[in-house]
Design a protein around this motif. Sequence first.
Motif, PDB file in Angstrom:
ATOM      1  N   ALA A 174       0.828  -1.204   0.000  1.00 26.22           N
ATOM      2  CA  ALA A 174       0.000   0.000   0.000  1.00 26.22           C
ATOM      3  C   ALA A 174       0.864   1.257   0.000  1.00 26.22           C
ATOM      4  CB  ALA A 174      -0.925   0.002   1.215  1.00 26.22           C
ATOM      5  N   GLY A 175       0.479   2.216  -0.849  1.00 27.74           N
ATOM      6  CA  GLY A 175       1.204   3.478  -0.936  1.00 27.74           C
ATOM      7  C   GLY A 175       2.383   3.452  -1.878  1.00 27.74           C
ATOM      8  N   ARG A 176       2.745   2.268  -2.364  1.00 31.56           N
ATOM      9  CA  ARG A 176       3.899   2.132  -3.256  1.00 31.56           C
ATOM     10  C   ARG A 176       3.409   2.073  -4.705  1.00 31.56           C
ATOM     11  NH1 ARG A 176       8.975  -0.561  -2.834  1.00 31.56           N
ATOM     12  NH2 ARG A 176       8.440  -1.148  -0.711  1.00 31.56           N
ATOM     13  N   PRO A 177       3.870   2.986  -5.571  1.00 33.12           N
ATOM     14  CA  PRO A 177       3.490   2.876  -6.986  1.00 33.12           C
ATOM     15  C   PRO A 177       4.046   1.585  -7.576  1.00 33.12           C
ATOM     16  CG  PRO A 177       4.419   5.039  -6.502  1.00 33.12           C
ATOM     17  CD  PRO A 177       4.705   4.161  -5.318  1.00 33.12           C
ATOM     18  N   LEU A 178       3.199   0.834  -8.261  1.00 36.04           N
ATOM     19  CA  LEU A 178       3.595  -0.441  -8.849  1.00 36.04           C
ATOM     20  C   LEU A 178       3.347  -0.392 -10.349  1.00 36.04           C
ATOM     21  CD1 LEU A 178       2.017  -2.817  -6.191  1.00 36.04           C
ATOM     22  CD2 LEU A 178       4.456  -2.347  -6.481  1.00 36.04           C
ATOM     23  N   SER A 179       4.345  -0.774 -11.112  1.00 42.74           N
ATOM     24  CA  SER A 179       4.197  -0.796 -12.562  1.00 42.74           C
ATOM     25  C   SER A 179       3.379  -2.009 -12.991  1.00 42.74           C
ATOM     26  CB  SER A 179       5.576  -0.843 -13.233  1.00 42.74           C
ATOM     27  OG  SER A 179       6.200  -2.099 -12.988  1.00 42.74           O
ATOM     28  N   ARG A 180       2.924  -1.991 -14.227  1.00 46.37           N
ATOM     29  CA  ARG A 180       2.201  -3.145 -14.764  1.00 46.37           C
ATOM     30  C   ARG A 180       3.107  -4.371 -14.776  1.00 46.37           C
ATOM     31  NH1 ARG A 180       0.442   1.414 -17.000  1.00 46.37           N
ATOM     32  NH2 ARG A 180      -1.809   1.717 -17.308  1.00 46.37           N
ATOM     33  N   ASP A 200      -4.568  -3.863 -16.609  1.00 41.90           N
ATOM     34  CA  ASP A 200      -5.608  -2.834 -16.664  1.00 41.90           C
ATOM     35  C   ASP A 200      -6.991  -3.444 -16.539  1.00 41.90           C
ATOM     36  OD1 ASP A 200      -3.676  -0.852 -17.071  1.00 41.90           O
ATOM     37  OD2 ASP A 200      -3.691  -1.173 -19.219  1.00 41.90           O
ATOM     38  N   ASN A 201      -7.217  -4.549 -17.237  1.00 36.40           N
ATOM     39  CA  ASN A 201      -8.518  -5.218 -17.159  1.00 36.40           C
ATOM     40  C   ASN A 201      -8.776  -5.779 -15.765  1.00 36.40           C
ATOM     41  OD1 ASN A 201      -9.015  -4.675 -19.861  1.00 36.40           O
ATOM     42  ND2 ASN A 201      -8.140  -6.609 -20.558  1.00 36.40           N
ATOM     43  N   ALA A 202      -7.721  -6.345 -15.156  1.00 39.18           N
ATOM     44  CA  ALA A 202      -7.871  -6.911 -13.814  1.00 39.18           C
ATOM     45  C   ALA A 202      -8.161  -5.814 -12.790  1.00 39.18           C
ATOM     46  CB  ALA A 202      -6.612  -7.682 -13.424  1.00 39.18           C
ATOM     47  N   VAL A 203      -7.487  -4.680 -12.913  1.00 38.46           N
ATOM     48  CA  VAL A 203      -7.732  -3.562 -12.003  1.00 38.46           C
ATOM     49  C   VAL A 203      -9.168  -3.052 -12.171  1.00 38.46           C
ATOM     50  CG1 VAL A 203      -7.151  -1.142 -11.546  1.00 38.46           C
ATOM     51  CG2 VAL A 203      -5.333  -2.837 -11.749  1.00 38.46           C
ATOM     52  N   MET A 204      -9.638  -2.975 -13.405  1.00 41.58           N
ATOM     53  CA  MET A 204     -11.000  -2.514 -13.673  1.00 41.58           C
ATOM     54  C   MET A 204     -12.016  -3.428 -12.977  1.00 41.58           C
ATOM     55  SD  MET A 204     -12.803  -1.839 -17.381  1.00 41.58           S
ATOM     56  CE  MET A 204     -11.226  -1.212 -17.960  1.00 41.58           C
ATOM     57  N   GLU A 216     -10.879   5.255  -5.922  1.00 43.44           N
ATOM     58  CA  GLU A 216     -10.101   5.972  -4.909  1.00 43.44           C
ATOM     59  C   GLU A 216      -9.161   5.032  -4.162  1.00 43.44           C
ATOM     60  OE1 GLU A 216      -9.669   9.209  -3.924  1.00 43.44           O
ATOM     61  OE2 GLU A 216     -10.591   9.518  -5.877  1.00 43.44           O
ATOM     62  N   ILE A 217      -9.590   3.782  -3.995  1.00 45.38           N
ATOM     63  CA  ILE A 217      -8.738   2.813  -3.296  1.00 45.38           C
ATOM     64  C   ILE A 217      -7.562   2.402  -4.178  1.00 45.38           C
ATOM     65  CG2 ILE A 217      -8.667   0.455  -2.386  1.00 45.38           C
ATOM     66  CD1 ILE A 217     -11.567   0.865  -1.469  1.00 45.38           C
ATOM     67  N   ILE A 218      -7.851   2.101  -5.443  1.00 45.11           N
ATOM     68  CA  ILE A 218      -6.786   1.742  -6.388  1.00 45.11           C
ATOM     69  C   ILE A 218      -6.653   2.889  -7.380  1.00 45.11           C
ATOM     70  CG2 ILE A 218      -5.980   0.075  -8.093  1.00 45.11           C
ATOM     71  CD1 ILE A 218      -7.735  -2.018  -6.760  1.00 45.11           C
ATOM     72  N   ARG A 219      -5.625   3.680  -7.206  1.00 48.06           N
ATOM     73  CA  ARG A 219      -5.458   4.876  -8.017  1.00 48.06           C
ATOM     74  C   ARG A 219      -4.503   4.625  -9.183  1.00 48.06           C
ATOM     75  NH1 ARG A 219      -4.913   9.580  -3.336  1.00 48.06           N
ATOM     76  NH2 ARG A 219      -7.061   9.377  -2.540  1.00 48.06           N
ATOM     77  N   THR A 220      -4.794   5.276 -10.273  1.00 42.81           N
ATOM     78  CA  THR A 220      -3.905   5.228 -11.426  1.00 42.81           C
ATOM     79  C   THR A 220      -2.742   6.186 -11.193  1.00 42.81           C
ATOM     80  OG1 THR A 220      -5.737   4.731 -12.923  1.00 42.81           O
ATOM     81  CG2 THR A 220      -3.721   5.617 -13.916  1.00 42.81           C
ATOM     82  N   VAL A 221      -1.525   5.704 -11.394  1.00 43.68           N
ATOM     83  CA  VAL A 221      -0.328   6.548 -11.306  1.00 43.68           C
ATOM     84  C   VAL A 221       0.163   6.728 -12.737  1.00 43.68           C
ATOM     85  CG1 VAL A 221       1.985   6.817 -10.349  1.00 43.68           C
ATOM     86  CG2 VAL A 221       0.226   5.598  -9.037  1.00 43.68           C
ATOM     87  N   HIS A 222      -0.097   7.882 -13.312  1.00 43.98           N
ATOM     88  CA  HIS A 222       0.196   8.110 -14.721  1.00 43.98           C
ATOM     89  C   HIS A 222       1.688   7.947 -15.001  1.00 43.98           C
ATOM     90  CE1 HIS A 222      -3.859   9.296 -15.660  1.00 43.98           C
ATOM     91  NE2 HIS A 222      -3.868  10.109 -14.612  1.00 43.98           N
ATOM     92  N   GLY A 223       1.978   7.200 -16.036  1.00 36.11           N
ATOM     93  CA  GLY A 223       3.361   6.940 -16.407  1.00 36.11           C
ATOM     94  C   GLY A 223       3.994   5.805 -15.650  1.00 36.11           C
ATOM     95  N   THR A 224       3.279   5.247 -14.661  1.00 35.22           N
ATOM     96  CA  THR A 224       3.843   4.154 -13.857  1.00 35.22           C
ATOM     97  C   THR A 224       2.931   2.937 -13.870  1.00 35.22           C
ATOM     98  OG1 THR A 224       4.960   5.725 -12.398  1.00 35.22           O
ATOM     99  CG2 THR A 224       4.679   3.482 -11.567  1.00 35.22           C
ATOM    100  N   GLY A 225       1.763   3.075 -13.249  1.00 37.27           N
ATOM    101  CA  GLY A 225       0.853   1.938 -13.148  1.00 37.27           C
ATOM    102  C   GLY A 225      -0.256   2.254 -12.173  1.00 37.27           C
ATOM    103  N   TYR A 226      -0.192   1.629 -10.992  1.00 39.45           N
ATOM    104  CA  TYR A 226      -1.259   1.785 -10.013  1.00 39.45           C
ATOM    105  C   TYR A 226      -0.674   1.836  -8.607  1.00 39.45           C
ATOM    106  CZ  TYR A 226      -4.226   0.470 -13.914  1.00 39.45           C
ATOM    107  OH  TYR A 226      -4.839   0.431 -15.145  1.00 39.45           O
TER     108      TYR A 226
END
Length: 235
Positions: A174-180, A200-204, A216-226
């Motif tokens: 939690a709180g750590r940006p994770l790439s795809r 992306d489909n799994a996150v959706m 809000e719980i799983i946020r998109t981190v632009h250029g990185t992932g989630y």
Amino acid sequence: MSQRPHLLLVEDEPAIRTPLVRYLERDGYRVTACGDAAAAREALAGFAFHAAILDIMLPGEDGLSLARSIREGSDLPILFLSARAEDVDRIIGLEMGADDYLTKPFNPRELTARLKAILRRSHHEPATEKPRDTCYRFAGFTLDPDRQALSRGDEPIALTGGDYALLLAMVERAGRPLSREQLLDLTKGREADPFDRAVDNAVMRLRRKLGAQGAEIIRTVHGTGYSFAARVEKD
């Protein structure tokens, strides 16, 4: 998709680390290479590995301490590298939980032969964490790893195996940006295709199951992932 074994190599000497990475990759392995224990801990938090190759003599925290920490929470196979060939050092390394021990200088072919033996014994699967009693609570939800179950209050929420693996990987980081790539590695143990939409489909799907709070719980981190943005408590 590739299912090559993913190795963690921790070696502080570039003259050894760089050619060894090339050799292992030519032999069919994926390799994440680190120069010290701190970088290795970051890698362990972000990827799923099949085995670790640890130099004992590292700057700062040594390989023995790192191995002890790994062994406390995981069954990750460990192969030690050391410039010291004394029996006592070999015994200490094995007592720390290492699966094998190789002294420098070594023949890369012997290293890969030992790796293959380790991977056969571990059934060539990414290492799993040891059982735990911890439940995770966030935003009114409870995730129980022992039962692989998610609930909101008394209401169970159905999860597929893939849903659970993705949610657990994110909750634990939690709180750590994770790439795809990291999320694919943590949940499926394979390399990411740059155009792979599986994550992306799994996150959706997972956001939908989390309801109105999902985005809000799983946020998109632009250029990185989630990133898992909810506050997580353990009990």
